[in-house]
Design a protein around this motif. Sequence first.
Motif, PDB file in Angstrom:
ATOM      1  N   LEU A  53      32.561  67.916 -12.503  1.00  0.00           N
ATOM      2  CA  LEU A  53      32.435  66.530 -12.044  1.00  0.00           C
ATOM      3  C   LEU A  53      31.006  66.224 -11.599  1.00  0.00           C
ATOM      4  O   LEU A  53      30.511  65.110 -11.754  1.00  0.00           O
ATOM      5  N   GLU A  54      30.350  67.257 -11.063  1.00  0.00           N
ATOM      6  CA  GLU A  54      28.996  67.027 -10.554  1.00  0.00           C
ATOM      7  C   GLU A  54      28.024  66.727 -11.690  1.00  0.00           C
ATOM      8  O   GLU A  54      26.947  66.175 -11.475  1.00  0.00           O
ATOM      9  N   ALA A  55      28.455  67.069 -12.923  1.00  0.00           N
ATOM     10  CA  ALA A  55      27.574  66.817 -14.076  1.00  0.00           C
ATOM     11  C   ALA A  55      27.560  65.338 -14.462  1.00  0.00           C
ATOM     12  O   ALA A  55      26.706  64.886 -15.205  1.00  0.00           O
ATOM     13  N   LEU A  56      28.489  64.602 -13.937  1.00  0.00           N
ATOM     14  CA  LEU A  56      28.574  63.178 -14.298  1.00  0.00           C
ATOM     15  C   LEU A  56      27.416  62.391 -13.699  1.00  0.00           C
ATOM     16  O   LEU A  56      27.068  62.582 -12.546  1.00  0.00           O
ATOM     17  N   PRO A  57      26.829  61.538 -14.510  1.00  0.00           N
ATOM     18  CA  PRO A  57      25.821  60.647 -13.922  1.00  0.00           C
ATOM     19  C   PRO A  57      26.529  59.641 -12.990  1.00  0.00           C
ATOM     20  O   PRO A  57      27.697  59.321 -13.180  1.00  0.00           O
ATOM     21  N   ASN A  58      25.776  59.155 -11.980  1.00  0.00           N
ATOM     22  CA  ASN A  58      26.360  58.247 -11.007  1.00  0.00           C
ATOM     23  C   ASN A  58      27.016  57.033 -11.634  1.00  0.00           C
ATOM     24  O   ASN A  58      28.043  56.545 -11.155  1.00  0.00           O
ATOM     25  N   ALA A  59      26.424  56.520 -12.685  1.00  0.00           N
ATOM     26  CA  ALA A  59      26.935  55.306 -13.301  1.00  0.00           C
ATOM     27  C   ALA A  59      28.339  55.481 -13.855  1.00  0.00           C
ATOM     28  O   ALA A  59      29.091  54.528 -13.983  1.00  0.00           O
ATOM     29  N   TYR A  60      28.734  56.711 -14.160  1.00  0.00           N
ATOM     30  CA  TYR A  60      30.075  56.966 -14.689  1.00  0.00           C
ATOM     31  C   TYR A  60      31.083  57.325 -13.605  1.00  0.00           C
ATOM     32  O   TYR A  60      32.267  57.436 -13.850  1.00  0.00           O
ATOM     33  N   ARG A  61      30.560  57.549 -12.439  1.00  0.00           N
ATOM     34  CA  ARG A  61      31.409  58.040 -11.374  1.00  0.00           C
ATOM     35  C   ARG A  61      32.616  57.115 -11.151  1.00  0.00           C
ATOM     36  O   ARG A  61      33.752  57.518 -11.089  1.00  0.00           O
ATOM     37  N   ARG A  62      32.313  55.862 -11.086  1.00  0.00           N
ATOM     38  CA  ARG A  62      33.351  54.886 -10.809  1.00  0.00           C
ATOM     39  C   ARG A  62      34.425  54.910 -11.883  1.00  0.00           C
ATOM     40  O   ARG A  62      35.622  54.971 -11.604  1.00  0.00           O
ATOM     41  N   LEU A  63      33.964  54.871 -13.121  1.00  0.00           N
ATOM     42  CA  LEU A  63      34.891  54.832 -14.247  1.00  0.00           C
ATOM     43  C   LEU A  63      35.763  56.087 -14.264  1.00  0.00           C
ATOM     44  O   LEU A  63      36.990  56.014 -14.367  1.00  0.00           O
ATOM     45  N   VAL A  64      35.087  57.230 -14.116  1.00  0.00           N
ATOM     46  CA  VAL A  64      35.831  58.487 -14.145  1.00  0.00           C
ATOM     47  C   VAL A  64      36.834  58.534 -13.004  1.00  0.00           C
ATOM     48  O   VAL A  64      37.969  58.960 -13.162  1.00  0.00           O
ATOM     49  N   LYS A  65      36.389  58.048 -11.865  1.00  0.00           N
ATOM     50  CA  LYS A  65      37.289  58.070 -10.728  1.00  0.00           C
ATOM     51  C   LYS A  65      38.513  57.195 -11.010  1.00  0.00           C
ATOM     52  O   LYS A  65      39.662  57.587 -10.760  1.00  0.00           O
ATOM     53  N   ASP A  66      38.264  55.976 -11.529  1.00  0.00           N
ATOM     54  CA  ASP A  66      39.373  55.065 -11.831  1.00  0.00           C
ATOM     55  C   ASP A  66      40.369  55.729 -12.789  1.00  0.00           C
ATOM     56  O   ASP A  66      41.581  55.667 -12.586  1.00  0.00           O
ATOM     57  N   ILE A  67      39.813  56.349 -13.822  1.00  0.00           N
ATOM     58  CA  ILE A  67      40.681  56.990 -14.806  1.00  0.00           C
ATOM     59  C   ILE A  67      41.441  58.141 -14.161  1.00  0.00           C
ATOM     60  O   ILE A  67      42.670  58.256 -14.285  1.00  0.00           O
ATOM     61  N   ALA A  68      40.686  58.942 -13.394  1.00  0.00           N
ATOM     62  CA  ALA A  68      41.299  60.140 -12.812  1.00  0.00           C
ATOM     63  C   ALA A  68      42.397  59.763 -11.827  1.00  0.00           C
ATOM     64  O   ALA A  68      43.462  60.392 -11.786  1.00  0.00           O
ATOM     65  N   VAL A  69      42.141  58.702 -11.023  1.00  0.00           N
ATOM     66  CA  VAL A  69      43.147  58.290 -10.026  1.00  0.00           C
ATOM     67  C   VAL A  69      44.449  57.944 -10.726  1.00  0.00           C
ATOM     68  O   VAL A  69      45.536  58.402 -10.347  1.00  0.00           O
ATOM     69  N   GLN A  70      44.355  57.148 -11.794  1.00  0.00           N
ATOM     70  CA  GLN A  70      45.569  56.747 -12.501  1.00  0.00           C
ATOM     71  C   GLN A  70      46.225  57.951 -13.172  1.00  0.00           C
ATOM     72  O   GLN A  70      47.445  58.115 -13.149  1.00  0.00           O
ATOM     73  N   ALA A  71      45.394  58.772 -13.738  1.00  0.00           N
ATOM     74  CA  ALA A  71      45.936  59.914 -14.478  1.00  0.00           C
ATOM     75  C   ALA A  71      46.623  60.880 -13.533  1.00  0.00           C
ATOM     76  O   ALA A  71      47.717  61.384 -13.834  1.00  0.00           O
ATOM     77  N   VAL A  72      45.992  61.170 -12.397  1.00  0.00           N
ATOM     78  CA  VAL A  72      46.599  62.087 -11.428  1.00  0.00           C
ATOM     79  C   VAL A  72      47.909  61.496 -10.920  1.00  0.00           C
ATOM     80  O   VAL A  72      48.922  62.182 -10.817  1.00  0.00           O
ATOM     81  N   ARG A  73      47.865  60.191 -10.612  1.00  0.00           N
ATOM     82  CA  ARG A  73      49.071  59.526 -10.139  1.00  0.00           C
ATOM     83  C   ARG A  73      50.204  59.691 -11.169  1.00  0.00           C
ATOM     84  O   ARG A  73      51.321  60.072 -10.821  1.00  0.00           O
ATOM     85  N   ASN A  74      49.899  59.365 -12.412  1.00  0.00           N
ATOM     86  CA  ASN A  74      50.911  59.481 -13.469  1.00  0.00           C
ATOM     87  C   ASN A  74      51.398  60.917 -13.620  1.00  0.00           C
ATOM     88  O   ASN A  74      52.588  61.161 -13.808  1.00  0.00           O
ATOM     89  N   ALA A  75      50.450  61.836 -13.527  1.00  0.00           N
ATOM     90  CA  ALA A  75      50.809  63.248 -13.705  1.00  0.00           C
ATOM     91  C   ALA A  75      51.816  63.676 -12.649  1.00  0.00           C
ATOM     92  O   ALA A  75      52.825  64.301 -12.962  1.00  0.00           O
ATOM     93  N   VAL A  76      51.528  63.297 -11.394  1.00  0.00           N
ATOM     94  CA  VAL A  76      52.445  63.701 -10.323  1.00  0.00           C
ATOM     95  C   VAL A  76      53.785  62.993 -10.476  1.00  0.00           C
ATOM     96  O   VAL A  76      54.857  63.592 -10.330  1.00  0.00           O
TER      97      VAL A  76
END
Lengths: 725, 127
Positions: free
Chosen positions: A562-585
């Motif tokens: 995750l630390e390899a992500l540039p700051n500009a993608y952080r938000r997008l990745v986070k949004d995706i990850a939040v939904q994905a983790v939620r769905n996964a659980v």
Amino acid sequence: MKSPVEQDAVARSRVRVDILLIAAACVAFVGAVFIPGLRLAKTLSNDAAALKFVSEQRRYSLAIQSAVAAVQDRLDSGGYVQTPIDQLRRDAQALTEATNRMGAAQAIGWFDAPTETTALADADVKASVTALAAEWSAYRRRLQPLFEFQGIPYFDSESAGTHLNPAGRRLAEATTSALRAAREAIPKIDADFNGIGDALQKSSAAAASTLSLVMLLGLLLAATMVALGIMLQLGRQRQEEAVLEAKRQADSIFRTMKEGLFLLDRDLVIGAAHSAAMRDLFKRDDVAGLTFEDLLKDIVPAKTLATAMKFVRVLWTERTNENLVKSINPLGEVEVHFPGESGSAAPQYLEFDFHRVRSGTDISHILVSVSDASARVALGHELKAAQDQSQSQIDTLLGLLRVDPKQLASFLGDSDVALQMVNSILREPAREESAFRKKVDSIFRQVHAVKGEAAAIGLTTIEDRAHRFEEDLRALREKGDLSGNDFLPLIVKLDDLFTHLQSIRDLVAKLSRLQQAAAPAAERGAPASAAAPTDVDSMLKQLAEKVGHENGKAARVESAGLEALPNAYRRLVKDIAVQAVRNAVMHGIETPQARRAAGKDPCGLIRIEVEPQGADGFRLSIEDDGQGLSTQKIVATAMQRGLVSADEAPTLGPKQALRLLFRAGFSTYDKSTKDAGRGVGMNLIANLVQEAGGRIGVSTAPGKFTRFTVNLPVLQSAGKNHEAA
Amino acid sequence: MSEGPNVLKMLIVDDSNIIRRRIERSQQIDRLEVVGAAANGVEAVELFRRTGADVVTMDLTMPEMDGIECVTELVRIRPDVLILVISALADKATAVEAIERGANGFLCKPFTDRQLNGALEELLAGR
């Protein structure tokens, strides 16, 4: 200033004094002027009558003397004596009668008619009258022989001529004697007459002077009465002016006071005198003469009215202790609604107060005062809201204290961006139904992301607000015809969220100031907003734990790169990850029992990996070791939702079936929990990826795993796309 | 306290034992002597007849016979009885009805000692 009632009493007693004064003056006038005046006038008239009488009688003394002298002359000349003797007898008789009358004179009563001789009864006069009577009586005896003479005093013969016969000689002697006596008696009699006259005149003069005195007194009394009358009149005028002034003042008070003030009589009818404020308070002009019930019936609820009428009636009962029932006054603070006013107007409150008015010992009226309590009640509500607000701030504060500062800073920054975006979406012009729908969907994605993140870091106040926002959006999605007006309530909700976020930001600022003040300078690190990518990692771990906890599951997150992500993608990745983790659980990870039964670790594992792909950008994969996806179930659900037709369904291959997951409206709407069932999770991810110019794929093995793979392009274009969404 | 022509007998009616004791302990009017305490309306009427109380503090919500009925009954038995309703002010209509039935005044629960004594003074003054 005295009260009108007191003034009234004063005026009445003054009128009584006036009447007494006038009566006393009249009595004084009658006693001091009228009666003595009458009496004196009577005396004067009596005296005049008596004077006239007396002066008429005094000629007799002279006449008697002349008659006696005439008798002597006739005797001397031998003339006929009978004529003067007859004259003498008549005059003497007249004088006798006169003296008798004068002697018999007596004072008369007030109501008797006076006679000519009344005045002679007067003591001063009486002495002269008595003397006169005595003189005359004495003299009269000397005249007696003359009176008794009868016949002819001469010898009737030629030879003797006219010589006196014996009778004649006796007559002559008597006459001579009478004349001698007369020389003494007549002046005395005259003197007596004069005495009488003088006494009468003196009496007259005295009466006249007394009368003039009485007249003077009368004049004085009359002048006094006139003066008194004028004084009384002036006093009364002043009195009336004072009463008028008091009335004017009462009118001014009634006109100016802000409270409604009126009296209720025993029939609970409003009196004619009431303050002008009644008009504004009750929005009507005709309160005078109205019953209390009619005044209230259209503006308060029927139950309140019934209680109020009972309350006012018990105030008339002497049993009721006025001071001990004030707390149960149903109109102590009552909300009123005037017919014809729109319901959206600010609520109005009136405050009624009741006081018994006594006349003597009996209750005569109920004095009612009414004031507008709206401002006070509104203030009370504001105070309550402020208290609630500060309570909620305390709750928020306590929530904040539990949140990792770096996560919080990143959340605040991200959610602000998201809400700004919602704001700009709301402002975008739209005409067509489809444009409106697109707007709703875009807003939904942003709000949903904010909600997800808030939930992830445990900011329930934000989560609740975002949830309510979503509820509104859900309602819009289900609504048939959308128009611009439907979006107006959203602005309020958005504003609420902004405000709340701002208050959190303020709190954070205060907290950080506190922290900075407390921490040694060396320990101060980079500002919290410049959060490292690892924030995402800890947030996702927390989210998995929380959602798992709420659903009776256990899940942990492992992340790499995750630390390899540039700051500009952080938000997008986070949004995706939040939904994905939620769905996964929610959907992927099985319950611990099920996992144990399948021979797996009871705690599910979600792996998140970011791999830089050089010129191809980044690859993000999110994989859970759950039950995997069933293509049959997906197709069945899609058919249920109307996403595929019954004919179409059998022709779908596994890949196509899996892609249904990313279609809008795939998931159910009916379960409205905060964490799942929104059906936006995968659709949202797909949209975000698409907007960023990336691709998303899913692969699964039943009972083993589900893996989402996201390929993101190189940064420059990706950043722009994302911002543009 | 000695019996005397000026001493008024007071009866406390409340279904809560705590409130009954509270009223008894807190009342400090010299002219009042507590002669009994009842937990419901039926008991209150019985005690009222037996003690010949002059002053009654009355709760409204009680089992058996509620305060409204009890007020009606006490006033019927003795029209010059002084009744102070002491109740929570949940419903003004009920409180007003108690006054309508003949209670003289109302004191709202919860109350302070000062409020209780003030209300009792006022009750006796209005006699």
